[in-house]
Structure formats: C-alpha cells, structure tokens
Write an enzyme that holds these catalytic residues in place. Structure first.
Site, PDB file in Angstrom:
ATOM      1  N   HIS A 193       0.808  -1.225   0.000  1.00  0.00           N
ATOM      2  CA  HIS A 193       0.000   0.000   0.000  1.00  0.00           C
ATOM      3  C   HIS A 193       0.840   1.273   0.000  1.00  0.00           C
ATOM      4  O   HIS A 193       0.300   2.376  -0.121  1.00  0.00           O
ATOM      5  CB  HIS A 193      -0.948   0.034   1.207  1.00  0.00           C
ATOM      6  CG  HIS A 193      -0.260   0.399   2.491  1.00  0.00           C
ATOM      7  ND1 HIS A 193       0.442  -0.514   3.230  1.00  0.00           N
ATOM      8  CD2 HIS A 193      -0.144   1.575   3.158  1.00  0.00           C
ATOM      9  CE1 HIS A 193       0.938   0.075   4.294  1.00  0.00           C
ATOM     10  NE2 HIS A 193       0.608   1.348   4.278  1.00  0.00           N
TER      11      HIS A 193
HETATM   12  C1  UD1 Z   1      -2.083   6.013   5.274  1.00  0.00           C
HETATM   13  C2  UD1 Z   1      -0.793   6.567   5.852  1.00  0.00           C
HETATM   14  C3  UD1 Z   1       0.266   5.484   5.849  1.00  0.00           C
HETATM   15  C4  UD1 Z   1      -0.214   4.228   6.552  1.00  0.00           C
HETATM   16  C5  UD1 Z   1      -1.550   3.789   5.980  1.00  0.00           C
HETATM   17  C6  UD1 Z   1      -2.093   2.659   6.798  1.00  0.00           C
HETATM   18  C7  UD1 Z   1      -0.426   8.954   5.428  1.00  0.00           C
HETATM   19  C8  UD1 Z   1       0.349   9.952   4.648  1.00  0.00           C
HETATM   20  N1  UD1 Z   1      -0.288   7.680   5.046  1.00  0.00           N
HETATM   21  O1  UD1 Z   1      -1.820   5.659   3.927  1.00  0.00           O
HETATM   22  O2  UD1 Z   1       1.419   5.940   6.525  1.00  0.00           O
HETATM   23  O3  UD1 Z   1       0.730   3.213   6.354  1.00  0.00           O
HETATM   24  O4  UD1 Z   1      -2.475   4.882   6.028  1.00  0.00           O
HETATM   25  O5  UD1 Z   1      -2.966   1.863   6.067  1.00  0.00           O
HETATM   26  O6  UD1 Z   1      -1.113   9.306   6.344  1.00  0.00           O
HETATM   27  N2  UD1 Z   1      -9.060   4.825   0.804  1.00  0.00           N
HETATM   28  C9  UD1 Z   1     -10.314   4.242   0.722  1.00  0.00           C
HETATM   29  N3  UD1 Z   1     -10.958   3.938   1.890  1.00  0.00           N
HETATM   30  C10 UD1 Z   1     -10.432   4.195   3.115  1.00  0.00           C
HETATM   31  C11 UD1 Z   1      -9.163   4.800   3.186  1.00  0.00           C
HETATM   32  C12 UD1 Z   1      -8.498   5.101   2.021  1.00  0.00           C
HETATM   33  O7  UD1 Z   1     -10.828   3.985  -0.364  1.00  0.00           O
HETATM   34  O8  UD1 Z   1     -11.082   3.886   4.144  1.00  0.00           O
HETATM   35  C13 UD1 Z   1      -8.331   5.103  -0.466  1.00  0.00           C
HETATM   36  C14 UD1 Z   1      -8.640   6.489  -1.013  1.00  0.00           C
HETATM   37  O9  UD1 Z   1      -8.647   6.385  -2.407  1.00  0.00           O
HETATM   38  C15 UD1 Z   1      -7.421   7.278  -0.580  1.00  0.00           C
HETATM   39  C16 UD1 Z   1      -6.306   6.248  -0.606  1.00  0.00           C
HETATM   40  O10 UD1 Z   1      -6.935   5.034  -0.207  1.00  0.00           O
HETATM   41  O11 UD1 Z   1      -7.144   8.367  -1.423  1.00  0.00           O
HETATM   42  C17 UD1 Z   1      -5.160   6.561   0.321  1.00  0.00           C
HETATM   43  O12 UD1 Z   1      -5.637   6.770   1.661  1.00  0.00           O
HETATM   44  P1  UD1 Z   1      -4.827   7.703   2.670  1.00  0.00           P
HETATM   45  O13 UD1 Z   1      -5.467   7.655   4.003  1.00  0.00           O
HETATM   46  O14 UD1 Z   1      -4.600   9.050   2.066  1.00  0.00           O
HETATM   47  O15 UD1 Z   1      -3.405   7.042   2.726  1.00  0.00           O
HETATM   48  P2  UD1 Z   1      -2.995   5.513   2.910  1.00  0.00           P
HETATM   49  O16 UD1 Z   1      -2.373   5.057   1.643  1.00  0.00           O
HETATM   50  O17 UD1 Z   1      -4.119   4.745   3.484  1.00  0.00           O
HETATM   51  N1  UDP Z   2      -3.865  -5.327   9.008  1.00  0.00           N
HETATM   52  C1  UDP Z   2      -5.142  -5.845   9.166  1.00  0.00           C
HETATM   53  N2  UDP Z   2      -5.810  -6.299   8.052  1.00  0.00           N
HETATM   54  C2  UDP Z   2      -5.249  -6.284   6.809  1.00  0.00           C
HETATM   55  C3  UDP Z   2      -3.940  -5.753   6.671  1.00  0.00           C
HETATM   56  C4  UDP Z   2      -3.281  -5.274   7.796  1.00  0.00           C
HETATM   57  O1  UDP Z   2      -5.673  -5.882  10.283  1.00  0.00           O
HETATM   58  O2  UDP Z   2      -5.909  -6.716   5.849  1.00  0.00           O
HETATM   59  C5  UDP Z   2      -3.169  -4.794  10.194  1.00  0.00           C
HETATM   60  C6  UDP Z   2      -1.847  -5.433  10.490  1.00  0.00           C
HETATM   61  O3  UDP Z   2      -2.010  -6.556  11.341  1.00  0.00           O
HETATM   62  C7  UDP Z   2      -1.078  -4.307  11.176  1.00  0.00           C
HETATM   63  C8  UDP Z   2      -1.651  -3.061  10.562  1.00  0.00           C
HETATM   64  O4  UDP Z   2      -2.882  -3.438   9.941  1.00  0.00           O
HETATM   65  O5  UDP Z   2      -1.361  -4.281  12.561  1.00  0.00           O
HETATM   66  C9  UDP Z   2      -0.705  -2.502   9.539  1.00  0.00           C
HETATM   67  O6  UDP Z   2      -1.332  -1.465   8.879  1.00  0.00           O
HETATM   68  P1  UDP Z   2      -0.851  -0.923   7.467  1.00  0.00           P
HETATM   69  O7  UDP Z   2      -0.026  -1.949   6.791  1.00  0.00           O
HETATM   70  O8  UDP Z   2      -2.073  -0.440   6.775  1.00  0.00           O
HETATM   71  O9  UDP Z   2      -0.019   0.373   7.868  1.00  0.00           O
HETATM   72  P2  UDP Z   2       1.495   0.647   8.323  1.00  0.00           P
HETATM   73  O10 UDP Z   2       1.813  -0.231   9.461  1.00  0.00           O
HETATM   74  O11 UDP Z   2       2.356   0.409   7.120  1.00  0.00           O
HETATM   75  O12 UDP Z   2       1.472   2.089   8.669  1.00  0.00           O
END
Ligand code: UD1
Ligand code: UDP
Length: 353
Positions: free
Chosen positions: A203
């Site tokens: 992601h």
């Molecule tokens: C964010 C964090 C990242 C973290 C991740 C955990 C920032 C800059 N990044 O990244 O550090 O590792 O969360 O998962 O804060 N979207 C949906 N539904 C949702 C959420 C997101 O469809 O519930 C889609 C949207 O198109 C959105 C994209 O995912 O634009 C990215 O979401 P965003 O929260 O901006 O960043 P993440 O990639 O989730």
């Molecule tokens: N996780 C989850 N379901 C999923 C993928 C990840 O519960 O389908 C959990 C995972 O166990 C971990 C956390 O989400 O605790 C990690 O989140 P993510 O990879 O989105 O973000 P990051 O740690 O890179 O910020």
C-alpha cells in the site's frame, strides 16, 4: 487526568486499542477519529473486534491531497482540543492524522505525547518520514519503541521527554495471537494450510503510484509456486484498476478485501513467509516468528533485518522472487522492542504530565 487520543488510520486503531485498555484503568480518555480511514474494513471492523469504545467524535475528514486532508484535520482537532481541555494529546505513528494532531497540540496547552517516536527511514521522499520528524520535534513526551529510536532522536538533538518504552504492537500481537487461533476461521474460509502460502500486502505510495514498481511486485508474487493471499488496501485496488492490472492479479493471486486484525494475525502466524511494504506488518511477522520480505529500499525497523528475519528487496522483481524462495527462520531472535508491556509503561509515564 484526561487524555485525548487521536487516531485515523488502520494501524492506529490497533495500537490505540492496546494502550487504551491500560489508560482507561486509571485515566479519562477521549478518543477522536479523524476519519482518514472510513471503509468498514479499514475502520469499523477494528472497533468491533478489539473492544475499543466507539470514538467520542469522528471528524469525517476522508481522503484528499496531503495538504487539504491535513488542513481539515488540523482545524477539526484544534476545535476538539479546545473543547475538551485535556492534559495530554496522545498520537501514534506517522500518518497525516498524527501530524495534524501534533501541529494543533503544539500551539495549545496540553502536552503532546508521541507513541512510536524516533523511527527513521532516512528517506525524505516518504510522506511518513516528514510526519515522523515534525511530530517528534513538536512532542513533549516521546515513547520510543527501541534503543535505536532513542539514539535517532539524540542525533537530532531531541533528548528531553524521551523514554524507551517498547513497542505497543508487541502488546497488540500478544493480546491477539491466541484469540486469533481460537476464533479466526480465515484459514478454512480461504482454504489455505498452515505453512503453505505467502501472505502479502502492498500500500506504500512509492509502490502503488508507480506502475512499473507495482507491476514488478505483482509479477513476482504471481510467479511464486505457493498460493499468495493478498488482502488489498483500497489504494492498491484503485491503482491496479487504473493501470489495467486488476484482472490479471485476481486470476493469479488470492486477492481479497482487507481483513480484520484477528484474521490478519492468524494469516501472519501461519504463513510460510510474509511479503509487504507495511511498517506494522514487518514487525508483526517478526513477533510471530514468520520471515518477512520487505518490498522497500529501506526500513525504520532495521533491527528485524539485522536479526536475519527480514530481507529488504525494493520493487525488484527478481530480488522479490529470490527472497521469497530463500527466506528462512533464523535459529535466534533478539527482543529489540521490549517485552510486550509497552502500554503499561506508557500509561505510567503519562502520570508525570
Ligand atoms: C495512510 C498513511 C500510511 C499508513 C496507511 C495505513 C499517510 C500519509 N499515510 O496511507 O502511513 O501506512 O495509512 O494503512 O497518512 N481509501 C479508501 N478507503 C479508506 C481509506 C483510504 O478507499 O477507508 C483510499 C482512497 O482512495 C485514498 C487512498 O486510499 O485516497 C489513500 O488513503 P490515505 O489515508 O490518504 O493514505 P494511505 O495510503 O491509506
Ligand atoms: N492489518 C489488518 N488487516 C489487513 C492488513 C493489515 O488488520 O488486511 C493490520 C496489520 O495486522 C497491522 C496493521 O494493519 O497491525 C498494519 O497497517 P498498514 O499496513 O495499513 O499500515 P502501516 O503499518 O504500514 O502504517
């Protein structure tokens, strides 16, 4: 004492659940959700299964560009902090929700407390790296998960309020591991056997938003002889569709929606190997004794690489293929992230605010 906790993204619900259980034994906690993650499987599922009370407030900010998203959170959080007058604002990790809360709090009365302080990838292209550095430099209390994190802060001149508290994700995994074994039915649902599949997540913006990197990752995963289970973040699904990679990926991989925490811990626990670009997943694999292949050039969790449990391969398809087939469980495993009691340590330290 009154603590206002700010969460917004998936990993923060999991970390906050571990700490909130301790905090609520002796402090008042107000839980504010920024709404950064909002899909049922990216947010609600964690509140349901981790036993955290519903957020007292959800700012409903949703997705947007970094600036617009952070700005809306900043304004919303400032209002909430002004209304609640907490003694401390507690933030987690390195997301835009973390940064917004840090900026808002640093110009108001409450102390700013940062869980997962001092982590550095030293890659300033990562939005998360900027969020970490700025949050640490604004924080009054810094809960570092490891000795190295403390040293990273010292190298930047940040020494006051720094505590080596251990890693709250270790607490979370210890809470979940047996529960997942008892309650999760995900292995049967997917029809996968212990030790016979690869679990993958992707992601990170640098991987999803670059078609070449995403294609290399998906190709390498598809070539593995084992079944590859990929619970896909919505961001990754959007990009796969945009780049015309989705149909092929569905054919070659077990592409599923994101799963809840207990199911994910169960999948990590029984996987032969984990392939990821997630921060949290690298560590959880380590805690669960599953080797990890990290599809990034660098990591904040270097101890896992030094211990031989994690291999950095970037988005080089050949390197990913090779690492997936050669990953092994080293005979020893150090404990660089404490002993799984970080939440209690943090709660004790919050008493001093
Ligand atoms: C964010 C964090 C990242 C973290 C991740 C955990 C920032 C800059 N990044 O990244 O550090 O590792 O969360 O998962 O804060 N979207 C949906 N539904 C949702 C959420 C997101 O469809 O519930 C889609 C949207 O198109 C959105 C994209 O995912 O634009 C990215 O979401 P965003 O929260 O901006 O960043 P993440 O990639 O989730
Ligand atoms: N996780 C989850 N379901 C999923 C993928 C990840 O519960 O389908 C959990 C995972 O166990 C971990 C956390 O989400 O605790 C990690 O989140 P993510 O990879 O989105 O973000 P990051 O740690 O890179 O910020």
């Amino acid at each position: 004492m009154k603590i206002l906790t700010v969460v917004g993204a998936r990993p923060q619900f999991i970390k906050a659940a571990a700490v909130s259980r301790e905090i609520r034994r002796r402090h008042d906690e107000v839980l504010v959700h920024t709404g950064q993650h909002y899909d049922e499987e990216m947010s609600d599922v964690f509140f349901d299964e981790l036993g955290i009370p519903e957020p007292d407030d959800n700012l409903g900010v949703g997705s947007d560009s970094h600036g617009a998203q952070t700005a809306e959170m900043l304004a919303g959080l400032e209002n909430r902090i002004a209304a609640e007058t907490p003694d401390a604002v507690l933030v987690y990790g390195d997301t835009n929700s973390t940064l917004a809360a840090a900026i808002a709090t640093s110009k108001m009365d409450p102390a700013l407390a940062h869980v997962e302080a001092g982590l550095r990838s030293y890659n300033r292209e990562m939005p998360e790296e900027i969020n970490r550095v700025l949050t640490d430099h604004a924080a009054d209390l810094l809960f570092a998960p490891s000795r190295r994190a403390v040293e990273n802060l010292r190298a930047e001149g940040v020494t006051e309020g720094v505590h080596e508290a251990g890693d709250v994700m270790y607490d979370a995994v210890l809470w979940a591991r047996d529960r997942a074994k008892d309650h999760s039915t995900i292995l049967a649902e997917l029809g996968v056997e212990s030790g016979e599949y690869v679990l993958a997540t992707v992601h990170r913006a640098a991987n999803t938003d670059d078609p070449k990197r995403l294609a290399a990752i998906l190709d390498a995963l598809a070539d593995d002889s084992r079944e590859v289970v990929l619970p896909a973040h919505p961001r990754t699904v959007n990009r796969m569709r945009e780049y015309g990679m989705y149909d092929d990926a569905t054919e070659k991989l077990t592409l599923i929606d994101p799963v809840g925490y207990l199911d994910f811990v169960r999948l990590q626990d029984e996987a032969d190997v984990v392939a990821t670009d997630s921060g949290g997943v690298q560590k959880e694999a380590f805690f669960l004794d599953t080797p990890c292949v990290t599809m990034r050039e660098e990591t904040e969790w270097r101890e896992t690489v030094e211990a031989g449990w994690n291999t950095l391969v970037g988005a080089d398809d050949d390197a990913i293929r090779r690492a997936l087939t050669t990953a092994e469980r080293p005979a020893d495993k150090p404990e660089p992230y404490g002993d799984g009691t970080a939440a209690a340590t943090i709660t004790d330290l919050l008493d001093d605010v």
